[in-house]
Scaffold this motif. Structure first.
Motif, PDB file in Angstrom:
ATOM      1  N   ALA A 268       0.830  -1.212   0.000  1.00 38.31           N
ATOM      2  CA  ALA A 268       0.000   0.000   0.000  1.00 38.31           C
ATOM      3  C   ALA A 268       0.864   1.263   0.000  1.00 38.31           C
ATOM      4  O   ALA A 268       0.572   2.215  -0.706  1.00 38.31           O
ATOM      5  CB  ALA A 268      -0.934  -0.003   1.208  1.00 38.31           C
TER       6      ALA A 268
ATOM      7  N   ARG B 212      -6.027  -6.512  -2.908  1.00 39.63           N
ATOM      8  CA  ARG B 212      -7.002  -5.423  -2.737  1.00 39.63           C
ATOM      9  C   ARG B 212      -6.372  -4.064  -2.985  1.00 39.63           C
ATOM     10  O   ARG B 212      -7.001  -3.179  -3.561  1.00 39.63           O
ATOM     11  CB  ARG B 212      -7.602  -5.477  -1.338  1.00 39.63           C
ATOM     12  CG  ARG B 212      -8.763  -6.422  -1.237  1.00 39.63           C
ATOM     13  CD  ARG B 212      -9.554  -6.157   0.016  1.00 39.63           C
ATOM     14  NE  ARG B 212      -8.836  -6.567   1.203  1.00 39.63           N
ATOM     15  CZ  ARG B 212      -8.965  -7.756   1.787  1.00 39.63           C
ATOM     16  NH1 ARG B 212      -9.770  -8.645   1.271  1.00 39.63           N
ATOM     17  NH2 ARG B 212      -8.286  -8.032   2.857  1.00 39.63           N
ATOM     18  N   VAL B 213      -5.122  -3.917  -2.540  1.00 43.28           N
ATOM     19  CA  VAL B 213      -4.431  -2.648  -2.742  1.00 43.28           C
ATOM     20  C   VAL B 213      -4.280  -2.373  -4.245  1.00 43.28           C
ATOM     21  O   VAL B 213      -4.578  -1.280  -4.734  1.00 43.28           O
ATOM     22  CB  VAL B 213      -3.051  -2.697  -2.035  1.00 43.28           C
ATOM     23  CG1 VAL B 213      -2.128  -1.622  -2.556  1.00 43.28           C
ATOM     24  CG2 VAL B 213      -3.232  -2.586  -0.527  1.00 43.28           C
TER      25      VAL B 213
ATOM     26  N   ILE C 285      -6.017  -3.678  -6.733  1.00 39.47           N
ATOM     27  CA  ILE C 285      -7.315  -3.529  -7.396  1.00 39.47           C
ATOM     28  C   ILE C 285      -7.938  -2.170  -7.069  1.00 39.47           C
ATOM     29  O   ILE C 285      -8.497  -1.505  -7.946  1.00 39.47           O
ATOM     30  CB  ILE C 285      -8.241  -4.702  -7.023  1.00 39.47           C
ATOM     31  CG1 ILE C 285      -7.712  -5.974  -7.710  1.00 39.47           C
ATOM     32  CG2 ILE C 285      -9.686  -4.427  -7.416  1.00 39.47           C
ATOM     33  CD1 ILE C 285      -8.356  -7.265  -7.258  1.00 39.47           C
ATOM     34  N   ALA C 286      -7.812  -1.736  -5.812  1.00 42.50           N
ATOM     35  CA  ALA C 286      -8.324  -0.404  -5.449  1.00 42.50           C
ATOM     36  C   ALA C 286      -7.632   0.662  -6.287  1.00 42.50           C
ATOM     37  O   ALA C 286      -8.283   1.573  -6.834  1.00 42.50           O
ATOM     38  CB  ALA C 286      -8.118  -0.141  -3.957  1.00 42.50           C
TER      39      ALA C 286
ATOM     40  N   ALA D   8     -13.034  -5.274   4.444  1.00 42.60           N
ATOM     41  CA  ALA D   8     -12.103  -4.895   3.379  1.00 42.60           C
ATOM     42  C   ALA D   8     -12.605  -5.391   2.027  1.00 42.60           C
ATOM     43  O   ALA D   8     -12.505  -4.691   1.015  1.00 42.60           O
ATOM     44  CB  ALA D   8     -10.713  -5.459   3.676  1.00 42.60           C
TER      45      ALA D   8
ATOM     46  N   VAL E 109     -13.539  -2.812  -1.324  1.00 46.53           N
ATOM     47  CA  VAL E 109     -12.876  -2.831  -2.631  1.00 46.53           C
ATOM     48  C   VAL E 109     -13.904  -2.998  -3.750  1.00 46.53           C
ATOM     49  O   VAL E 109     -13.721  -2.509  -4.853  1.00 46.53           O
ATOM     50  CB  VAL E 109     -11.752  -3.895  -2.675  1.00 46.53           C
ATOM     51  CG1 VAL E 109     -12.278  -5.276  -2.987  1.00 46.53           C
ATOM     52  CG2 VAL E 109     -10.671  -3.507  -3.663  1.00 46.53           C
TER      53      VAL E 109
ATOM     54  N   MET F 293      -6.804   0.812   4.224  1.00 48.30           N
ATOM     55  CA  MET F 293      -5.934   0.761   3.043  1.00 48.30           C
ATOM     56  C   MET F 293      -6.699   0.924   1.740  1.00 48.30           C
ATOM     57  O   MET F 293      -6.212   1.555   0.810  1.00 48.30           O
ATOM     58  CB  MET F 293      -5.261  -0.612   3.025  1.00 48.30           C
ATOM     59  CG  MET F 293      -3.787  -0.588   3.179  1.00 48.30           C
ATOM     60  SD  MET F 293      -3.264  -2.314   3.186  1.00 48.30           S
ATOM     61  CE  MET F 293      -2.264  -2.285   4.646  1.00 48.30           C
ATOM     62  N   VAL F 294      -7.884   0.338   1.652  1.00 44.05           N
ATOM     63  CA  VAL F 294      -8.653   0.381   0.399  1.00 44.05           C
ATOM     64  C   VAL F 294      -9.003   1.830   0.050  1.00 44.05           C
ATOM     65  O   VAL F 294      -8.771   2.283  -1.068  1.00 44.05           O
ATOM     66  CB  VAL F 294      -9.927  -0.484   0.508  1.00 44.05           C
ATOM     67  CG1 VAL F 294     -10.810  -0.289  -0.718  1.00 44.05           C
ATOM     68  CG2 VAL F 294      -9.561  -1.955   0.671  1.00 44.05           C
TER      69      VAL F 294
ATOM     70  N   VAL G 200      -5.593   3.979  -0.593  1.00 45.46           N
ATOM     71  CA  VAL G 200      -4.952   3.755  -1.894  1.00 45.46           C
ATOM     72  C   VAL G 200      -5.845   4.262  -3.022  1.00 45.46           C
ATOM     73  O   VAL G 200      -5.362   4.838  -4.003  1.00 45.46           O
ATOM     74  CB  VAL G 200      -4.605   2.261  -2.077  1.00 45.46           C
ATOM     75  CG1 VAL G 200      -4.194   1.963  -3.501  1.00 45.46           C
ATOM     76  CG2 VAL G 200      -3.494   1.857  -1.116  1.00 45.46           C
ATOM     77  N   THR G 201      -7.154   4.096  -2.888  1.00 47.50           N
ATOM     78  CA  THR G 201      -8.074   4.635  -3.890  1.00 47.50           C
ATOM     79  C   THR G 201      -7.890   6.147  -4.007  1.00 47.50           C
ATOM     80  O   THR G 201      -7.759   6.692  -5.109  1.00 47.50           O
ATOM     81  CB  THR G 201      -9.534   4.303  -3.522  1.00 47.50           C
ATOM     82  OG1 THR G 201      -9.688   2.883  -3.510  1.00 47.50           O
ATOM     83  CG2 THR G 201     -10.517   4.900  -4.510  1.00 47.50           C
TER      84      THR G 201
ATOM     85  N   GLN H 101      -5.270   8.007  -3.042  1.00 44.59           N
ATOM     86  CA  GLN H 101      -3.939   8.358  -3.546  1.00 44.59           C
ATOM     87  C   GLN H 101      -3.856   8.150  -5.060  1.00 44.59           C
ATOM     88  O   GLN H 101      -3.268   8.968  -5.778  1.00 44.59           O
ATOM     89  CB  GLN H 101      -2.875   7.512  -2.831  1.00 44.59           C
ATOM     90  CG  GLN H 101      -2.677   7.944  -1.375  1.00 44.59           C
ATOM     91  CD  GLN H 101      -1.827   6.964  -0.579  1.00 44.59           C
ATOM     92  OE1 GLN H 101      -1.799   5.767  -0.877  1.00 44.59           O
ATOM     93  NE2 GLN H 101      -1.154   7.458   0.453  1.00 44.59           N
TER      94      GLN H 101
END
Lengths: 211, 343
Positions: A48, A81-82, A84-85, B48, B52, B89-90, B93-94, B96
């Motif tokens: 991440a 998940r990181v 894919i997000a 989580a 996502v 985190m999801v 990161v989305t 960012q």
């Protein structure tokens, strides 16, 4: 408005950004077999934090892709998940399609590029000493992917009559070319074999329903 | 200035567009309650997974609702903690990745700060410093809010958060998850004096909260089978209210320059608790400010608003901030025994 890169490329094709974070931190900008840029580092944790800075480096100079492909597993749930997000966010911001490429397809693409014949058993190292197994032919799974303890996986590997590859073989003590999914091979998977950009959770979650 | 805010720190997936003029252009929250209810609590991995799947379509939906392209947004903000780290985190990161692709600044937001500043989104006249009682399923704190990025923690819980106690009592009473609203509904039909329950730390010299002993007492009362469930619910709610009021009164006495008493977090939506806090504030000649329920529970408008406040205050944030399970608002606060597990 058509994307300038897409519009200028023959057949609507253009560079594809491939994000693979289920195993290593692996990013590549590819055009079919051509690798225009790559960032690949073995990384067990911390995807991440490292992902967006690595993307910035890879895409410096305003190389905007026409498509995003993202690894969907089997792989680390958090890592997948990181990736894919991020992939879905990039697709949304750029207005380009986002497609899922499985970890096994990435490994199979590398194997095929090096002349390995199919069908192919992809054997990947999973957490806690487990092994992910997925047999493929022409990038299509021949059976559902499984997570097995090493002993059960070894029995499967020994019984498999065709080619096999992947990072899990080392864990099983089987001599083979070791491969973890690498983004640079993501452009070799035919579009019709790609899936939705959603994680493939091979091991079920461990929560139990209350009575 | 228009900011896109994202929230994914626990079991709500949320996105919102908020203007510096306090207009909420769009705000959506997808609860995951139905996913977690069969397990009697929030399952981090399931949370989580849902984030996502749901977050990117939700960003598209709020942009469409506001009729804005991403390019019209001036900054992107996301909760970076505290919370379930895989869930945080999801969203992080989305946010960012959106900011990078759209060429916009990214602001990582402390979820607690978003709750702390959310009253100013709806109450433009609310001036610093104010006393904030932050009460939710994950948090129970009293904070002196002196400005964006400036907090003094006056009290925290030694064990459970108040909302957590509500959820656990809801479970003991067979009300399912989440228990807070269900306990409140059941309490309306009960006698708050029927079941003798302790008020942990009420009147104590130390400033903190504790709810574990109260929860155990409820467990015993349920096991005795002598009391009606509604009476247990009402008596429990009364005990929590007494604890919150006593501790908050102590903090108000220690903060003579407070301009208001502010309550935020899901428990602040409880009508009985709110009425008691209203009376307490009035005794101190202060207004009680409680954001509307949609802003009290987890949401993304408060995340966008916190980013606006931080940018207006000239605070610089590291856009590559990592997701954090723990992120106290007051870094200088003394650790207290048992506390800090949740924030």
């Amino acid at each position: 408005m058509p994307d300038p890169l897409t519009a200028s490329a023959p057949g609507g094709a253009g560079p594809v950004l491939v994000i693979a974070t289920g195993h290593a931190l692996s990013l590549a900008l590819v055009d079919g077999a051509d690798v225009l840029g790559e960032h690949h580092e073995p990384l067990a944790r911390g995807h991440a934090e490292a992902l967006v800075p690595a993307l910035q480096d890879l895409l410096a100079g305003e190389r905007r892709p026409a498509e995003v492909r993202v690894e969907t597993g089997p792989g680390s749930f958090t890592g997948l998940r990181v990736g894919i997000a991020a992939a879905r966010a990039l697709g949304l911001a750029w207005g380009v399609p986002v497609r899922g490429v499985s970890s096994s397809q990435l490994v199979a693409a590398e194997a095929e590029a090096s002349g390995m014949t199919e069908p192919l058993l992809v054997v990947l190292a999973a957490p806690r000493g487990q092994i992910w197994l997925e047999p493929l032919r022409d990038f299509v799974p021949l059976a559902p992917a499984e997570a097995l303890p090493a002993e059960a996986a070894r029995a499967r590997v020994v019984a498999w009559p065709h080619a096999m590859t992947g990072s899990g073989l080392e864990v099983l003590g089987v001599p083979a070319l070791q491969r973890e999914p690498r983004a640079r091979f993501g452009g070799l998977v035919p579009e019709g074999r790609l899936g939705p950009p959603l994680p493939r959770y091979v091991r079920a979650h461990e929560a139990r329903e209350v009575a | 200035m228009i900011v896109l805010g994202l929230e994914s720190s626990c079991d709500e997936t949320a996105a919102a567009l908020v203007g510096a003029d306090r207009r909420i252009l769009a705000s959506r929250v997808a609860s995951q309650m139905e996913l977690h209810a069969p397990f009697g609590g929030v399952v981090p991995e399931l949370a989580a997974r849902a984030h996502v799947e749901r977050l990117a379509p939700m960003v598209e939906a709020v942009l469409a609702e506001a009729g804005l392209p991403l390019g019209a947004v001036d900054a992107i903000a996301a909760t970076a903690g505290p919370g379930l780290v895989g869930a945080v985190m999801v969203g992080l990161v989305t946010g960012q990745a959106l900011a990078f692709a759209a060429g916009k600044p990214f602001v990582p937001v402390n979820h607690l700060e978003a709750h702390a500043l959310s009253p100013r989104l709806v109450a433009p006249d609310l001036a610093f410093p104010y006393l904030l009682l932050l009460v939710s399923g994950g948090h129970c704190q009293l904070l002196a809010v002196e400005g964006a990025g400036r907090y003094r923690r006056l009290a925290t819980t030694l064990d459970d958060a108040a909302g957590e106690a509500f959820d656990k009592v809801g479970k003991l009473l067979g009300l399912g998850f989440p228990g807070g609203p269900a306990v409140e509904r059941l309490a309306r039909a009960g006698d708050p004096r029927a079941v003798p329950l302790p008020r942990p730390l009420v009147g104590a010299a130390e400033p903190h909260f504790s709810f574990a002993g109260l929860k155990t007492a409820v467990l015993r009362a349920v096991a005795e089978r002598r009391h009606a469930r509604a009476d247990i619910a009402a008596s429990f709610q009364a005990a929590v209210t007494d604890c919150l009021v006593d501790r908050t009164a102590r903090a108000l006495a220690a903060m003579p320059d407070a301009t208001a008493l502010v309550a935020a977090g899901g428990v602040a939506a409880n009508t009985a608790i709110r009425a008691a806090l209203e009376a307490l504030a009035a005794r101190h000649g202060l207004p009680l400010v409680v954001p509307p329920p949609a802003l009290c529970t987890d949401n993304a408008a408060m995340v966008a608003w916190a980013a606006i406040e931080r940018r207006q205050a000239g605070l610089a944030d590291d856009p590559h901030a990592p997701a954090r399970a723990r992120w106290p608002l007051d870094a200088d606060a003394e650790p207290v025994r048992g506390a800090g597990v949740k924030a």
